[in-house]
Design a protein around this motif. Sequence first.
Motif, PDB file in Angstrom:
ATOM      1  N   SER A 183      32.765 -21.347  31.012  1.00 27.23           N
ATOM      2  CA  SER A 183      33.015 -20.858  30.405  1.00 27.23           C
ATOM      3  C   SER A 183      34.557 -20.400  30.979  1.00 27.23           C
ATOM      4  O   SER A 183      34.995 -20.890  31.503  1.00 27.23           O
ATOM      5  N   ASP A 184      35.287 -19.546  30.202  1.00 26.42           N
ATOM      6  CA  ASP A 184      36.769 -19.266  30.091  1.00 26.42           C
ATOM      7  C   ASP A 184      36.794 -18.166  31.080  1.00 26.42           C
ATOM      8  O   ASP A 184      35.976 -17.652  31.377  1.00 26.42           O
ATOM      9  N   VAL A 185      38.372 -18.253  32.070  1.00 22.17           N
ATOM     10  CA  VAL A 185      37.924 -17.966  32.894  1.00 22.17           C
ATOM     11  C   VAL A 185      38.480 -16.467  32.519  1.00 22.17           C
ATOM     12  O   VAL A 185      38.821 -15.771  31.535  1.00 22.17           O
ATOM     13  N   HIS A 186      38.030 -15.386  33.085  1.00 24.89           N
ATOM     14  CA  HIS A 186      38.515 -13.944  32.911  1.00 24.89           C
ATOM     15  C   HIS A 186      39.690 -13.340  33.490  1.00 24.89           C
ATOM     16  O   HIS A 186      40.299 -14.260  35.089  1.00 24.89           O
ATOM     17  N   LEU A 187      40.440 -12.479  33.791  1.00 25.49           N
ATOM     18  CA  LEU A 187      41.950 -11.965  34.311  1.00 25.49           C
ATOM     19  C   LEU A 187      41.357 -11.670  35.795  1.00 25.49           C
ATOM     20  O   LEU A 187      42.192 -11.911  36.626  1.00 25.49           O
ATOM     21  N   GLY A 188      39.834 -11.402  36.338  1.00 27.83           N
ATOM     22  CA  GLY A 188      39.875 -11.350  37.491  1.00 27.83           C
ATOM     23  C   GLY A 188      39.839 -12.456  38.443  1.00 27.83           C
ATOM     24  O   GLY A 188      40.606 -12.850  39.572  1.00 27.83           O
ATOM     25  N   ASN A 189      39.469 -13.590  37.939  1.00 26.50           N
ATOM     26  CA  ASN A 189      39.412 -15.075  38.079  1.00 26.50           C
ATOM     27  C   ASN A 189      41.222 -15.260  38.461  1.00 26.50           C
ATOM     28  O   ASN A 189      41.746 -15.589  39.710  1.00 26.50           O
ATOM     29  N   CYS A 190      41.652 -15.575  37.316  1.00 19.46           N
ATOM     30  CA  CYS A 190      43.175 -15.290  37.192  1.00 19.46           C
ATOM     31  C   CYS A 190      43.946 -14.420  38.801  1.00 19.46           C
ATOM     32  O   CYS A 190      44.691 -14.530  38.852  1.00 19.46           O
ATOM     33  N   PRO A 194      42.353 -13.394  29.301  1.00 16.84           N
ATOM     34  CA  PRO A 194      43.825 -13.271  29.850  1.00 16.84           C
ATOM     35  C   PRO A 194      44.404 -13.276  28.110  1.00 16.84           C
ATOM     36  O   PRO A 194      45.680 -12.530  27.880  1.00 16.84           O
ATOM     37  N   MET A 195      43.533 -14.249  27.705  1.00 16.87           N
ATOM     38  CA  MET A 195      44.447 -13.867  25.627  1.00 16.87           C
ATOM     39  C   MET A 195      44.118 -12.538  24.654  1.00 16.87           C
ATOM     40  O   MET A 195      45.360 -12.559  24.388  1.00 16.87           O
ATOM     41  N   GLU A 196      43.294 -12.656  25.303  1.00 10.95           N
ATOM     42  CA  GLU A 196      42.923 -10.937  24.891  1.00 10.95           C
ATOM     43  C   GLU A 196      44.325 -10.242  24.789  1.00 10.95           C
ATOM     44  O   GLU A 196      44.374  -9.041  24.087  1.00 10.95           O
ATOM     45  N   LEU A 197      44.296  -9.928  26.287  1.00  7.36           N
ATOM     46  CA  LEU A 197      45.325  -9.316  26.594  1.00  7.36           C
ATOM     47  C   LEU A 197      46.761  -9.820  26.471  1.00  7.36           C
ATOM     48  O   LEU A 197      47.757  -8.791  25.174  1.00  7.36           O
ATOM     49  N   GLY A 214      48.882 -21.858  33.789  1.00  5.93           N
ATOM     50  CA  GLY A 214      49.808 -22.868  33.430  1.00  5.93           C
ATOM     51  C   GLY A 214      50.849 -21.370  32.935  1.00  5.93           C
ATOM     52  O   GLY A 214      52.282 -21.037  33.038  1.00  5.93           O
ATOM     53  N   ILE A 215      50.085 -20.476  31.866  1.00  9.84           N
ATOM     54  CA  ILE A 215      50.608 -19.511  31.147  1.00  9.84           C
ATOM     55  C   ILE A 215      51.343 -17.713  32.077  1.00  9.84           C
ATOM     56  O   ILE A 215      52.638 -17.705  32.093  1.00  9.84           O
ATOM     57  N   LEU A 216      49.918 -18.083  33.248  1.00  3.48           N
ATOM     58  CA  LEU A 216      50.930 -17.058  34.467  1.00  3.48           C
ATOM     59  C   LEU A 216      51.349 -17.544  35.234  1.00  3.48           C
ATOM     60  O   LEU A 216      51.768 -17.645  35.894  1.00  3.48           O
ATOM     61  N   ASN A 217      51.991 -19.400  34.996  1.00  3.76           N
ATOM     62  CA  ASN A 217      53.667 -19.920  35.672  1.00  3.76           C
ATOM     63  C   ASN A 217      53.287 -19.816  36.988  1.00  3.76           C
ATOM     64  O   ASN A 217      53.497 -19.613  38.289  1.00  3.76           O
ATOM     65  N   THR A 218      51.731 -20.191  37.431  1.00  3.91           N
ATOM     66  CA  THR A 218      51.477 -20.340  39.218  1.00  3.91           C
ATOM     67  C   THR A 218      52.019 -21.652  39.096  1.00  3.91           C
ATOM     68  O   THR A 218      50.747 -22.818  37.880  1.00  3.91           O
ATOM     69  N   LEU A 219      51.433 -22.608  40.373  1.00  2.00           N
ATOM     70  CA  LEU A 219      52.020 -24.191  40.569  1.00  2.00           C
ATOM     71  C   LEU A 219      50.817 -24.226  40.563  1.00  2.00           C
ATOM     72  O   LEU A 219      49.846 -24.196  41.168  1.00  2.00           O
ATOM     73  N   SER A 220      50.601 -25.794  40.473  1.00  2.00           N
ATOM     74  CA  SER A 220      49.794 -27.197  40.505  1.00  2.00           C
ATOM     75  C   SER A 220      48.964 -27.470  42.340  1.00  2.00           C
ATOM     76  O   SER A 220      49.816 -27.205  42.661  1.00  2.00           O
ATOM     77  N   PRO A 221      47.445 -27.277  42.188  1.00  2.00           N
ATOM     78  CA  PRO A 221      48.071 -27.792  43.658  1.00  2.00           C
ATOM     79  C   PRO A 221      47.896 -28.647  43.942  1.00  2.00           C
ATOM     80  O   PRO A 221      47.908 -29.562  42.993  1.00  2.00           O
ATOM     81  N   PRO A 272      52.684 -12.750  29.702  1.00  2.00           N
ATOM     82  CA  PRO A 272      51.715 -12.759  30.806  1.00  2.00           C
ATOM     83  C   PRO A 272      52.267 -12.508  32.170  1.00  2.00           C
ATOM     84  O   PRO A 272      51.875 -12.785  33.167  1.00  2.00           O
ATOM     85  N   MET A 273      53.929 -12.656  31.796  1.00  2.00           N
ATOM     86  CA  MET A 273      54.822 -12.037  33.225  1.00  2.00           C
ATOM     87  C   MET A 273      55.137 -10.712  33.353  1.00  2.00           C
ATOM     88  O   MET A 273      54.675 -10.341  34.521  1.00  2.00           O
ATOM     89  N   VAL A 274      54.185 -10.423  32.231  1.00  2.00           N
ATOM     90  CA  VAL A 274      53.697  -8.016  32.979  1.00  2.00           C
ATOM     91  C   VAL A 274      52.146  -8.420  33.675  1.00  2.00           C
ATOM     92  O   VAL A 274      52.052  -7.671  34.695  1.00  2.00           O
ATOM     93  N   VAL A 275      52.130  -9.161  32.800  1.00  2.00           N
ATOM     94  CA  VAL A 275      50.519  -8.905  33.874  1.00  2.00           C
ATOM     95  C   VAL A 275      50.861  -9.759  34.865  1.00  2.00           C
ATOM     96  O   VAL A 275      50.200  -8.753  36.375  1.00  2.00           O
TER      97      VAL A 275
END
Length: 505
Positions: free
Chosen positions: A36-43, A302-305, A114-121, A319-322
């Motif tokens: 399922s889609d990731v939630h913000l906790g996972n993020c 995340p998108m809902e937020l 990607g939107i949260l600007n995390t680097l790929s492993p 996303p950057m504020v989050v």
Amino acid sequence: MSDLKIYNSLSREKESFTPLHEGHVGMYVCGPTVYSDVHLGNCRTFVSFDIVYRYLQHLGYKVRYVRNITDVGHLEGDQDSDAEDKISKKARLEQLEPMELVQRYTRGFHHILGILNTLSPSIEPTATGHIVEQIQMVQQILDNGYAYIKNGSVYFDTPRFIKDHGVYGKLSGKQVEDLFTETRDDLKNQDEKNHPSDFAIWIKADERHLMRWPSPWSVGFPGWHLECSAMSTKYLGKQFDIHGGGMDLQFPHHENEIAQNYGACGCMPVRYWMHGNMLLLNGRKMSKTPDPVTGKSNSIGPMELFTGQNEIFTKAYSPMVVRFFMLQSHYRSTLDLTDDALLAAEKGFRRLMEANKALQAMPHPGKGQPGALDKELNALIGQIHEEMNDDFNTPKALAVLFELVSKVNSLKDGHLPFDQVAEETLAKLKTTFHDFIYDIFGLKDELEGGQGNGALEGLMQLIIDIRQSARANKDWATSDKIRDALKALDIVLKDSKEGTSWVKQ
Ligand code: AMP
Ligand code: ZN
């Protein structure tokens, strides 16, 4: 190489970090189960380890960062047997191929990170792509006498392992006796297990299971805990430096990983265990699992937020504020997602980015002589690094950065004398801001949702104003045309009491 200290969940102490191979770090982080889609906790967990990855690289380490995709074996209720596979079940319900489902949610996961600007492993292995390695590991554990076969399934023999090595329960701090009583009630398939705390490492597939592979024991599939043991060993070796994941994975997932690795290879696999704490919503752990009483899950996507399309928050947050909001707490503390905290983060984020812009544009007058202010600035620059070296303490590092923001603003306004700042100090200040904001904290300039700087923001404001006038004139055709055209560009407008905001999806 550095003064980095890491809190090791296994020893429950902060320890000096010394990698196994000088200059290199091997890091494994448990990835998502893509049903399922990731939630913000996972993020939050993935952002926390993104900071760890970025900071280790900043310190000059060559990091091999492995983060898996769980696409088989994670059973409902985190059971290790006698429950349906989460992916199998969802695929059955949605009438999709399991791999169709896996692809969809893996893509979604990458999109959000990607939107949260995390680097790929460095490597992102899938469980289904490593069935051979998992079968080999089960065989090794069997050969070493730490597992037994029952009706085609293979179970890890915990009493035997405890008798020989005694490390089971150490990570989660559980007493062995507690483990035995705790698990006894939960498990229905006691008939197959010799002992209640034993767990399945290979599971014979029943007729419900869509994903199945031949093995020496049955046509079946690997246990959830096994994939991380097999893939970390394959890519990082029998022993490696850092293993991370959310705190909720400590038991049973990580405890069982240790048992499996030890059972197969005869040594403790991980030198530093790191666990991120939970993101809360309304004071409760964010989770996809529905509440047994209300039937509702306590989570927000995340998108809902980012779009503001939710019933929980008053407005959209970019996303950057989050991301900034997540940095404001230490990864080992819980973090509660609230409007007030997000509003404060939005203010703080803007203040930081504006100060950075002003700082980077500051010319040096060229006659600066080191003085008291110079000393103070250098001390603060040193302190930011110390805070990060203290178990990646982002909130404290940010607090010091904000002391520097005040200095920068005072320099800009002329309240502090430039002639007390040496040229190399100003240069160091600029580099420090740049390194911490962009490279280490992973923040970006443009606010994808809300008010950023520059031409894009100006254009968006103009469009919003034109739409506003159209609406005031009851010119619904123009207003709708603007909204639809923006939507086609994946830009969503959100109207609220405070006005109209926008977000790029
Ligand atoms: P899952 O997809 O459930 O296997 O979880 C993926 C990662 O997200 C794991 O490291 C979990 O520990 C982590 N996680 C799950 N819920 C939360 C939460 N509320 N806050 C922080 N991390 C979480
Ligand atoms: Zn794992």
